[in-house]
Design an enzyme around this catalytic site. Structure first.
Site, PDB file in Angstrom:
ATOM      1  N   ASN A 187       0.867  -1.185   0.000  1.00  0.00           N
ATOM      2  CA  ASN A 187       0.000   0.000   0.000  1.00  0.00           C
ATOM      3  C   ASN A 187       0.901   1.232   0.000  1.00  0.00           C
ATOM      4  OD1 ASN A 187      -1.901   2.003   0.360  1.00  0.00           O
ATOM      5  ND2 ASN A 187      -2.271   1.524   2.517  1.00  0.00           N
ATOM      6  N   TRP A 188       1.009   1.868  -1.159  1.00  0.00           N
ATOM      7  CA  TRP A 188       1.900   3.017  -1.282  1.00  0.00           C
ATOM      8  C   TRP A 188       1.353   4.284  -0.651  1.00  0.00           C
ATOM      9  CZ3 TRP A 188       4.161   2.942  -6.965  1.00  0.00           C
ATOM     10  CH2 TRP A 188       5.130   1.926  -7.041  1.00  0.00           C
ATOM     11  N   LYS A 189       0.073   4.311  -0.342  1.00  0.00           N
ATOM     12  CA  LYS A 189      -0.556   5.513   0.200  1.00  0.00           C
ATOM     13  C   LYS A 189      -0.289   6.685  -0.759  1.00  0.00           C
ATOM     14  CE  LYS A 189      -0.149   3.496   4.770  1.00  0.00           C
ATOM     15  NZ  LYS A 189       0.060   3.699   6.222  1.00  0.00           N
TER      16      LYS A 189
ATOM     17  N   HIS B 198      -9.554   1.377   5.089  1.00  0.00           N
ATOM     18  CA  HIS B 198      -8.278   1.583   5.777  1.00  0.00           C
ATOM     19  C   HIS B 198      -8.475   2.579   6.911  1.00  0.00           C
ATOM     20  CE1 HIS B 198      -4.083   2.681   6.505  1.00  0.00           C
ATOM     21  NE2 HIS B 198      -3.744   1.580   5.865  1.00  0.00           N
TER      22      HIS B 198
ATOM     23  N   GLU C 250      -6.816   4.998   7.905  1.00  0.00           N
ATOM     24  CA  GLU C 250      -6.563   6.391   7.550  1.00  0.00           C
ATOM     25  C   GLU C 250      -7.760   7.003   6.830  1.00  0.00           C
ATOM     26  OE1 GLU C 250      -1.762   5.608   7.210  1.00  0.00           O
ATOM     27  OE2 GLU C 250      -2.949   5.853   5.387  1.00  0.00           O
TER      28      GLU C 250
ATOM     29  N   GLU D 279      -5.514  -4.619  10.787  1.00  0.00           N
ATOM     30  CA  GLU D 279      -4.538  -3.554  10.979  1.00  0.00           C
ATOM     31  C   GLU D 279      -4.767  -2.883  12.326  1.00  0.00           C
ATOM     32  OE1 GLU D 279      -4.951  -0.381   8.136  1.00  0.00           O
ATOM     33  OE2 GLU D 279      -7.022  -0.053   8.741  1.00  0.00           O
TER      34      GLU D 279
ATOM     35  N   GLY E  47       2.255   2.869  10.913  1.00  0.00           N
ATOM     36  CA  GLY E  47       3.114   4.029  10.730  1.00  0.00           C
ATOM     37  C   GLY E  47       3.793   4.501  11.998  1.00  0.00           C
TER      38      GLY E  47
ATOM     39  N   SER F 138       2.516  -2.391  10.305  1.00  0.00           N
ATOM     40  CA  SER F 138       3.977  -2.210  10.284  1.00  0.00           C
ATOM     41  C   SER F 138       4.742  -3.520  10.088  1.00  0.00           C
ATOM     42  CB  SER F 138       4.453  -1.510  11.567  1.00  0.00           C
ATOM     43  OG  SER F 138       3.943  -0.197  11.634  1.00  0.00           O
TER      44      SER F 138
ATOM     45  N   GLY G  70       2.904  -1.258   4.320  1.00  0.00           N
ATOM     46  CA  GLY G  70       2.943   0.174   4.082  1.00  0.00           C
ATOM     47  C   GLY G  70       4.343   0.650   3.754  1.00  0.00           C
TER      48      GLY G  70
END
Length: 257
Positions: A13-15, A99, A101, A171, A177, A217, A238
């Site tokens: 997941n490159w965000k 997600h 976020e 998650e 992160g 992570s 991530g």
């Protein structure tokens, strides 16, 4: 990992990272160094603007391209949004939904996430449904109750047949992160509990065959211990997925017996 019943999936997941030019360099490095073993599936979930480049460059490889979000409507006055049909037309195979976020920064409710799951499935995409608790919920001891609610809400109305295309990613929000990671035992315990919820909702066969990833992570140093857990069937990666060398190390670990 239990490969007898289900697929191991390593998804990056490159965000909001990497331009189309950077995507080209990454894809060329990744494609040229993939292990011969095909014991795990590989997915790269990139920003919308990178999708065409990623699909083109990875077309002849076994890396599937995924998106990080979608809108639940097929079309309409939703400036800046992307529909499931638009993604499918670009040959996107997977899409991350729910997600933490998206939930935290963009106010996505469980109702919205449920709508997105149905939209993705209707378009032939494979949703990667994210669930997980924050630090306060873990400290209160309500992790399993909270995740059970998230699963029931997100999957409401999803048929057993459609459920076969859904991937679950656990998650823990407190580990995303932050550099903190759930212990292998913590990750295994929650992933096993998720499978238990799926068993009650859909029966033993669907529960046994559903891929459940760990998404807090995971990196090249802790992947082996996490993936050693019977109910952890891969990872939603991530930060480590931004570096082709680190991402390849995790893929290689997942391909081991």
């Amino acid at each position: 990992m239990n490969r007898k019943y289900r697929k191991t999936i390593i998804a990056g997941n490159w965000k909001m990272h990497k331009t189309a030019t950077e995507t080209k360099r990454f894809a060329e490095r990744l494609k040229g160094a993939l292990p011969r073993s095909k014991r795990c599936s590989i997915v790269l979930c990139v920003p919308y603007v990178d999708i065409p480049a990623a699909v083109k460059l990875l077309k002849d490889s076994r890396v599937a391209v995924g998106a990080q979000n979608l809108h639940w409507e097929a079309s309409g006055p939703f400036t800046g949004e992307i529909s499931a049909a638009m993604l499918a037309d670009l040959d996107v195979k997977y899409v991350i939904i729910g997600h933490s976020e998206r939930r935290a920064h963009f106010g996505e409710s469980d109702l919205i996430i449920n709508k997105k799951i149905h939209a993705a499935l209707a378009a032939g995409l494979r949703p990667i449904l994210c669930v997980g608790e924050d630090l306060a919920q873990r400290q209160l001891g309500v992790t399993l109750e909270f995740i059970t609610y998230q699963l029931k809400a997100a999957l409401a109305g999803v048929s057993p047949e459609a459920m076969r295309r859904v991937v679950i990613a656990y998650e823990p929000i407190w580990a995303i992160g932050t550099g903190n990671t759930a212990t292998p035992e913590q990750a295994g315990e929650v992933c096993a509990a998720i499978r238990g919820v799926l068993r009650k909702l859909y029966g033993a066969w669907i529960a046994r065959s559903t891929t459940i990833q760990y998404g807090g992570s995971m990196n090249e140093t802790n992947a082996e211990a996490l993936l050693h857990q019977e109910d952890v069937d891969g990872g939603l990666i991530g930060t480590a997925a931004l570096d082709p060398e680190k991402f390849l190390q995790i893929i290689q670990t997942a391909n081991q017996d």
